[in-house]
Every structure is written in C-alpha cells, then in structure tokens.
Design a protein around this motif. Structure first.
Motif, PDB file in Angstrom:
ATOM      1  N   ILE A  74       0.842  -1.192   0.000  1.00  0.00           N
ATOM      2  CA  ILE A  74       0.000   0.000   0.000  1.00  0.00           C
ATOM      3  C   ILE A  74       0.883   1.251   0.000  1.00  0.00           C
ATOM      4  CG2 ILE A  74      -1.787   1.291   1.236  1.00  0.00           C
ATOM      5  CD1 ILE A  74      -2.720  -1.340   0.033  1.00  0.00           C
ATOM      6  N   ILE A  75       0.830   2.001  -1.076  1.00  0.00           N
ATOM      7  CA  ILE A  75       1.636   3.209  -1.200  1.00  0.00           C
ATOM      8  C   ILE A  75       1.061   4.317  -0.322  1.00  0.00           C
ATOM      9  CG2 ILE A  75       2.437   5.017  -2.798  1.00  0.00           C
ATOM     10  CD1 ILE A  75       2.333   2.940  -5.021  1.00  0.00           C
ATOM     11  N   SER A  76       1.913   4.960   0.429  1.00  0.00           N
ATOM     12  CA  SER A  76       1.608   6.204   1.146  1.00  0.00           C
ATOM     13  C   SER A  76       0.661   6.042   2.324  1.00  0.00           C
ATOM     14  CB  SER A  76       1.062   7.260   0.172  1.00  0.00           C
ATOM     15  OG  SER A  76       0.925   8.502   0.797  1.00  0.00           O
ATOM     16  N   HIS A  77      -0.472   5.374   2.148  1.00  0.00           N
ATOM     17  CA  HIS A  77      -1.474   5.284   3.206  1.00  0.00           C
ATOM     18  C   HIS A  77      -1.136   4.240   4.263  1.00  0.00           C
ATOM     19  CE1 HIS A  77      -4.951   7.514   0.963  1.00  0.00           C
ATOM     20  NE2 HIS A  77      -3.976   8.294   1.370  1.00  0.00           N
ATOM     21  N   VAL A  78      -0.067   3.493   4.063  1.00  0.00           N
ATOM     22  CA  VAL A  78       0.558   2.708   5.128  1.00  0.00           C
ATOM     23  C   VAL A  78       2.007   3.155   5.152  1.00  0.00           C
ATOM     24  CG1 VAL A  78       1.300   0.424   5.906  1.00  0.00           C
ATOM     25  CG2 VAL A  78      -0.975   0.712   4.933  1.00  0.00           C
ATOM     26  N   SER A  79       2.407   3.855   6.216  1.00  0.00           N
ATOM     27  CA  SER A  79       3.763   4.412   6.224  1.00  0.00           C
ATOM     28  C   SER A  79       4.282   4.575   7.646  1.00  0.00           C
ATOM     29  CB  SER A  79       3.802   5.758   5.491  1.00  0.00           C
ATOM     30  OG  SER A  79       3.055   6.738   6.189  1.00  0.00           O
ATOM     31  N   PHE A  80       5.610   4.632   7.734  1.00  0.00           N
ATOM     32  CA  PHE A  80       6.293   4.827   9.006  1.00  0.00           C
ATOM     33  C   PHE A  80       7.464   5.750   8.721  1.00  0.00           C
ATOM     34  CE2 PHE A  80       9.263   3.813  12.415  1.00  0.00           C
ATOM     35  CZ  PHE A  80       8.434   3.702  13.519  1.00  0.00           C
TER      36      PHE A  80
END
Length: 423
Positions: free
Chosen positions: A67-73
């Motif tokens: 998931i690009i961008s909307h799952v991030s750390f």
C-alpha cells in the motif's frame, strides 16, 4: 523516544509490536492483506540498533502490504529532500531539484554507491512498495538522498557527486492561474489542503474560469488533502443546464473499520484539525459529522458508509462555459487528487490527459500514531471496488488520453501541448 505525553520511554521493539498489532487489528487492509511474516523482522530489531537501521526494517515490513503512502512509518520531523525524480529504462531522471542538493534538472543517475540501478534494486527490493517502476519514485529518492555518492550523466558527461541535504524552503508556487490565450485558461493545484491559498485561487480566477472557452487544470503533482476543497471546481465541469443529479460517478462505495483504538486515534486527529484557525465552515461541518459517526460506530467493526453525492455536492446548474475542461494527471497525484481526477472523468465536457494517478484510495481515511520520534500512518476505510476486482491500487485513475513519459518531457511540456491541440 517518548510516547503520548512523555510518561513512558517506548522502545524500538515495543514500537514494532504495536505496529504489527495495529496492522492485524485496526487497519482496514486486514480483510485483504496480511503482509510478510513479522517474525522475519522481529529477529532483526533490537532496542540498541541505529535509528536508520530501525527505520529501514520498519519500512520493509510495511512495504510487504503493498500500500503506497497510506501505510507508512517515518520520522516525525522529516527533512525535505529538495528534489523529485522518475525511473525510466534503468536510469533515475531528476525532474526538479533545489540547487544546494548538487542535483540538476535532467541529470540521469546511473549508479548509486557504485551499483547500477538494476543491481541496487535486487539488493533492496524488499524496501519497495510497488513493483511498477513509475510508482517507486519515493523509495528511489530515499536511497539517492542517503547514498554516499551517485554517478550521473549531466549534459552528456559522466560525473560522481554527493547529494547534499537541502536547506532551501523556497519552491515554485503550489497554485497558479494564467491565460495561455484569449480562449484558454490554465490552473495549477498541487494540493487540496491549503484552504487559504485555494480560496484565494478561486476568488482570483472564478470570473476567468466562467468566461473561458477552455480550462486546463494541472494536478500532475497533487499531494491530496480534503475532497471538499475541490468541490467548487466541479460546477465548471457540468454541461449547460445539467446538475450533479445528471452525472453518474463511478463510486462503488466504501466501508469503514471502527475499532476502539482507531476511533480514538482519529478523534485526536479531527479534534486537532478543528482547533486550526481559518478552516472553512464546510470543512468544520464535515469534521463534526465525522466525529459524530466515530462516536456512534466505535468498536462495531466494518460499517458501510452511506453518503450520497447529492448530500455533499452543491445544488448548481451547469453553464455553457467553459466548453471544454482538461485535467493533466500523473503518478505524483494521489489521495484526494485521485478522487478529483476520478470524479472529473465522469463529466461529458472533461478530458483527462497524461498518465495514471498514484491510485491510493482503495484504503484511505488514515489515522496517525505518535511514537515520539516517529509517526505511523494506517488506513481505516476500504473501497468496495476491491471486492469487484476493480480497485485502483497500483493502477491509479486511467486517463482518457495516455501520454507515456519519456525524457523528452524534460525539454518541453508534451502534455500541455496535446491539450492545446485539442483546444
């Protein structure tokens, strides 16, 4: 690293375990995506490891969800990179750069720390969220920024440089409007979250938009924001005499996951937004409605979201002008930018030109977790298009007229030229 008020120093191992738990329990991706076995990363993480190594392992774990961008750390205080790039045929092309980075527009990076781009990718591929090269620009930018050296072609000459951190905060305007000809107006919008700037743009350009024969809206770079901030533009896409009830939007609907933890996190986000100065009445009303829904549905699991277009779009009638409306799109347009392009495609007088958008709306309505030095972002909503196999993840919103990107785009604006031909 302090957590929520500073009463407890949270460790790297604790952060990892909490992130794993939230991806399993509170993220709307849990119905479809399990990610990699966390044990693979659990064995790598220690409280004593360097922050950069910890960040790398966390990002590799989350990249496995795709998931690009909307799952991030990421670090809470991120350093601006000062450049943007694109991968094309085993080279990284610099699209724009602050001069103090030592990068220049049209530079072609061929080696990172003496490794070719394909060889480098094989070593670090777990870090990349997508396997599609045009959607890997954020990861490549990270590696370029942290490299010791990059070897590039500049004006046909090969040279090796060290990329420097930028200290510049100036950049090209995020919003712009100008007359390209007597009949054609150009608008650039790089986000949908700067309420004051967007309100000023509408105020300054509304008269010109409503009298122009052709309007071009450039969202090739758009960092998203709030859907409500582009609603005023939709009226110009309506055909003469038509209303929004006459338009069929390709909206499959969505469901929202309500857990005790993600509701509490989202409430914190919304309440912080309400405390901001100068938010519009429309945005305030929308936030208050969201807060009510969170309270009502807390801990109910997945709940269908029921909101008709008629309830949120203004009651207006289309006018004869503009006669044609063009949207310029690209992979750097995401989130609310995705939605804007998708909605615009539904109108008869609109043509979308360029390349697919980033495509990150399958899982959205994100909340943020504060881990002291770090922030973790995960989504709480899920598009029902996923159930039909029609999600946009790794696809984006497909333009009506596809123009593949080539290095020639660095020399002239091919997308805009195509628009002007159609005008």
């Amino acid at each position: 690293m302090k957590k929520h008020g500073g009463e407890h120093l949270i460790t790297k191992i604790e952060i990892f375990e909490q992130v794993v738990a939230m991806m399993k329990q509170d993220s709307s991706t849990k119905k479809d995506l399990k990610g990699a076995d966390p044990d693979m990363y659990r064995r790598q993480i220690t409280n004593e490891m360097k922050d950069e190594d910890f960040l790398y392992q966390m990002r590799c774990y989350l990249a496995s969800f795709g998931i690009i961008s909307h799952v991030s750390f990421h670090p809470k205080h991120r350093q601006a990179l000062g450049f943007r790039l694109r991968k094309f045929e085993n080279r990284l092309y610099i699209l724009n750069a602050n001069p103090d980075t030592d990068l220049r527009v049209a530079d072609q990076i061929i080696l990172i720390d003496n490794q070719t781009i394909p060889a480098f990718y094989q070593v670090y591929r777990d870090y990349f969220v997508s396997e599609i090269e045009e959607r890997q620009y954020m990861e490549w930018a990270y590696f370029v920024a942290k490299s010791d050296t990059v070897t590039l072609l500049r004006n046909g000459q090969e040279q090796t440089i060290s990329v420097q951190e930028t200290k510049l905060t100036t950049h090209t305007p995020a919003f712009e409007y100008k007359q390209l000809s007597e009949e054609t107006l150009y608008l650039k919008m790089e986000n949908f979250f700067d309420e004051e700037a967007i309100a000023n743009l509408y105020q300054e350009s509304s008269s010109a938009i409503s009298t122009a024969k052709n309007v071009i809206v450039d969202v090739r770079v758009n960092h998203g924001g709030s859907d409500s901030l582009y609603f005023p533009l939709l009226q110009y896409a309506l055909s003469d005499g038509k209303s929004f009830k006459d338009v069929t939007f390709s909206d499959d609907g969505m469901e929202i996951l309500y857990t005790k933890r993600n509701v509490e996190l989202r409430l914190q986000d919304f309440q912080a937004m309400l405390r901001q100065e100068d938010i519009s009445p429309e945005t305030r009303n929308m936030l208050e409605q969201f807060i009510t829904e969170l309270a009502v549905n807390k801990d109910k699991g997945y709940v269908l979201y029921d909101q008709s277009d008629e309830a949120i779009l203004p009651d207006v009638t289309g006018q004869a002008k503009p006669e044609k409306l063009f949207i310029l799109s690209d992979v750097y347009c995401g989130s609310s930018g995705d939605n804007f392009v998708s909605m615009m495609k539904a109108f008869d007088k609109v043509t979308v030109i360029g390349r697919p958008t980033l495509g990150i709306l399958d899982y959205s309505n994100c909340c943020t977790v504060d881990f002291g030095d770090y922030e973790f972002v995960f989504p709480t909503s899920r598009s029902l298009a996923v159930d039909k196999g029609q999600g946009m993840n790794d696809k984006g919103v497909i333009p009506d007229i596809f123009i593949p990107w080539t290095p020639e785009h660095l020399e002239r604006d091919i997308d805009l030229e195509e628009c002007l031909k159609l005008c």
